[in-house]
Motif scaffolding. Structure first.
Motif, short mmCIF file in Angstrom:
data_model
loop_
_atom_site.label_atom_id
_atom_site.label_comp_id
_atom_site.label_asym_id
_atom_site.label_seq_id
_atom_site.Cartn_x
_atom_site.Cartn_y
_atom_site.Cartn_z
N ILE A 1 43.52 31.67 38.40
CA ILE A 1 42.85 32.43 39.11
C ILE A 1 43.85 33.30 40.01
CG2 ILE A 1 41.31 32.98 41.07
CD1 ILE A 1 39.51 30.49 39.73
N ALA A 2 44.61 32.62 40.36
CA ALA A 2 45.87 33.19 41.35
C ALA A 2 46.48 34.39 40.63
CB ALA A 2 46.54 32.27 41.94
N THR A 3 46.79 33.93 39.16
CA THR A 3 47.58 35.06 38.51
C THR A 3 46.93 36.14 38.27
OG1 THR A 3 48.73 33.21 37.21
CG2 THR A 3 48.55 35.40 36.17
N PHE A 4 45.48 35.93 37.98
CA PHE A 4 44.64 37.14 37.71
C PHE A 4 44.71 38.18 38.86
CE2 PHE A 4 40.19 38.86 38.87
CZ PHE A 4 40.15 39.67 38.14
N LYS A 5 44.55 37.40 40.01
CA LYS A 5 44.26 38.16 41.36
C LYS A 5 45.46 38.93 41.69
CE LYS A 5 40.90 35.58 43.97
NZ LYS A 5 40.58 34.76 45.06
N ARG A 6 46.73 38.49 41.26
CA ARG A 6 47.91 39.30 41.33
C ARG A 6 48.00 40.61 40.46
NH1 ARG A 6 50.04 34.00 42.70
NH2 ARG A 6 50.43 33.64 40.35
N TYR A 7 47.46 40.11 39.28
CA TYR A 7 47.54 41.37 38.26
C TYR A 7 46.31 42.30 38.94
CZ TYR A 7 50.10 38.92 34.85
OH TYR A 7 51.26 38.18 34.02
N TYR A 8 45.49 41.89 39.20
CA TYR A 8 44.19 42.74 39.75
C TYR A 8 44.83 43.78 41.06
CZ TYR A 8 39.70 44.69 41.79
OH TYR A 8 38.94 45.71 42.20
N VAL A 9 45.42 43.18 42.01
CA VAL A 9 46.11 43.86 42.96
C VAL A 9 47.04 45.00 42.48
CG1 VAL A 9 47.87 44.00 45.02
CG2 VAL A 9 45.86 42.11 44.94
N LYS A 10 47.95 44.56 41.43
CA LYS A 10 48.73 45.51 40.82
C LYS A 10 48.06 46.81 40.15
CE LYS A 10 50.17 44.98 36.86
NZ LYS A 10 50.81 44.42 35.47
N ASN A 11 46.80 46.35 39.49
CA ASN A 11 46.34 47.37 38.79
C ASN A 11 45.48 48.38 39.78
OD1 ASN A 11 46.98 46.72 36.13
ND2 ASN A 11 45.63 45.12 36.07
N SER A 12 44.90 47.67 40.64
CA SER A 12 44.20 48.43 41.80
C SER A 12 45.18 49.45 42.69
CB SER A 12 43.35 47.80 42.68
OG SER A 12 44.24 46.80 43.44
N PHE A 13 46.21 48.89 42.76
CA PHE A 13 47.39 49.95 43.06
C PHE A 13 47.66 51.15 42.55
CE2 PHE A 13 49.42 47.10 46.90
CZ PHE A 13 48.16 47.10 47.32
N GLN A 14 47.94 50.76 40.94
CA GLN A 14 48.16 51.52 40.05
C GLN A 14 47.10 52.70 39.97
OE1 GLN A 14 51.23 51.57 38.34
NE2 GLN A 14 50.30 53.71 37.91
N HIS A 15 45.73 52.16 40.20
CA HIS A 15 44.82 52.97 40.15
C HIS A 15 44.97 54.37 41.06
CE1 HIS A 15 40.81 54.89 40.12
NE2 HIS A 15 40.56 54.80 41.18
N ILE A 16 45.77 54.09 42.22
CA ILE A 16 45.56 55.13 43.28
C ILE A 16 46.59 56.09 42.70
CG2 ILE A 16 46.60 55.53 45.64
CD1 ILE A 16 45.28 52.80 46.51
N ILE A 17 47.81 55.35 42.34
CA ILE A 17 48.83 56.40 41.60
C ILE A 17 48.50 57.32 40.56
CG2 ILE A 17 51.21 56.32 40.57
CD1 ILE A 17 51.68 53.82 41.99
N ASN A 18 47.62 56.74 39.72
CA ASN A 18 47.11 57.36 38.53
C ASN A 18 46.14 58.64 39.07
OD1 ASN A 18 48.41 55.69 37.03
ND2 ASN A 18 46.86 54.76 36.43
N GLU A 19 45.29 58.46 40.04
CA GLU A 19 44.46 59.42 40.73
C GLU A 19 45.17 60.59 41.16
OE1 GLU A 19 40.71 59.48 40.60
OE2 GLU A 19 41.28 58.41 39.04
N ILE A 20 46.27 60.19 41.95
CA ILE A 20 47.25 61.19 42.54
C ILE A 20 47.78 62.08 41.69
CG2 ILE A 20 49.08 61.45 44.16
CD1 ILE A 20 48.33 58.91 45.64
#
Length: 350
Positions: free
Chosen positions: A208-227
């Motif tokens: 679960i902790a590993t999943f959450k770290r990937y989730y944080v990375k991917n949600s941050f990456q979403h911001i970059i992709n939108e910009i």
């Protein structure tokens, strides 16, 4: 013929099983790997045990993708950003994988609203999660029974069929009110003793902790992709547009990134013999990936983000005794009632 016996880890056993499935002869594998033919026969005989033990656990309640570390300028401006409405909705995600690490089932996502605005016009049966709704977005007994009978059983049956194995499995789950006493002729269910989940439940040992770290990375990456795809978008506006559909997309990406080694290694406290004790430190690499994406966003709290800032996002919502009592006092038929949504689903776990 090999002259000396040596202990094989699970990764090696899985590779041997795959080689046998591909049609290689026992003698050929024995010579190439320098192990006894009798050892290979034992591995083949125990394939059922290696592949057919499954564990399930939920992350608890978390919010869907808007919370930022408190030191970031985005978090500091949260209350003053025009158009932002603090959302209190929570979702629960339930993950399930087997001991060998070569199968992770489609996650269950429980949301407060059955038909949220962000998913309007989308066929929910085609989402990368099993979509369910409950007035209080927790895994209730009725939802777990639905998941078990209509999704877990057919998915595991199909997986075992693909491995040419008989459908007989052991399901390990924590002993909570949301996990009812259900039965199936092909599934033996083992409830963990009370107050031991954090100590021996495989998914609580790092998955679960590993999943959450990937989730944080991917949600941050979403911001970059939108910009990058919209010149008029900045970090704040990209952050504001993050909705439940984006949350589900990030969940799907994050689940796919979890490695077989991670899934298997986390069984070490419950079933040491089956766990591969890999010395590779994947955790540091996962944090490094978050640092890289955060630095790309830039600005206060992002360019100098720390592990403590990231871990701040992993804290689960604490559910009060009153909330739990209220949830189980209410009728199940009301739990799945659709609730109107005034704004798109907006936040991460907290």
């Amino acid at each position: 013929m090999a002259s000396k016996r040596r202990k094989l880890n699970l990764k090696e056993k899985i590779k041997i099983l795959d080689e046998l499935k591909a049609g290689e002869k026992i003698a050929t594998i024995s010579k190439r790997r320098n192990i006894h033919e009798a050892t290979i026969r034992t591995i083949r005989r125990n394939e059922t045990t290696i592949r057919k033990v499954v564990a399930a656990a939920s992350t608890g309640c978390f919010l869907s993708g808007k919370k930022m570390p408190s030191r970031t300028y985005v978090a500091k401006q949260e209350k003053s950003v025009k158009g932002f409405k603090v959302a209190k909705e929570r979702i629960t995600l339930l993950l399930c994988s087997n001991a060998s690490g070569d199968k992770m089932l489609k996650p269950l996502l429980v949301n407060k609203n059955l038909n949220p605005r962000a998913l309007k016009g989308i066929d929910k049966t085609k989402l990368p999660v099993h979509w369910m709704a409950n007035k209080n977005p927790w895994v209730t007994a009725s939802l777990f029974k639905d998941l078990f009978l209509n999704h877990f059983v057919p998915e595991v049956r199909e997986y075992l069929r693909s491995k040419q194995l008989v459908f007989k499995v052991l399901l390990v789950i924590d002993n909570t009110p949301g996990h009812p006493d259900i039965s199936h002729k092909n599934v033996k269910i083992m409830f963990l003793p009370p107050n031991t989940t954090s100590l021996i439940q495989p998914l609580d040992q790092g998955i679960i902790a590993t999943f959450k770290r990937y989730y944080v990375k991917n949600s941050f990456q979403h911001i970059i992709n939108e910009i990058e795809t919209n010149n008029e978008m900045n970090v704040i506006s990209a952050w504001k547009t993050f909705d439940l559909k984006n949350c589900i997309d990030c969940i799907s990406c994050s689940v796919r990134e979890i490695t077989k080694t991670t899934l298997n290694r986390c069984w070490k406290n419950l079933w040491a013999d089956v766990a591969v004790m890999d010395t590779e430190n994947e955790t540091l690499s996962e944090y490094a990936d978050i640092f890289q994406v955060s630095h790309a966003i830039g600005g206060e709290g992002f360019h100098d983000i720390t592990i403590e800032d990231i871990n701040e996002l992993f804290e689960n919502v604490v559910i009060s005794d009153d909330e739990i009592l209220q949830n189980f006092a209410e009728n199940d038929c009301n739990d799945n009632k659709e609730i109107d949504e005034d704004s798109t689903f907006k936040r991460c776990w907290s």
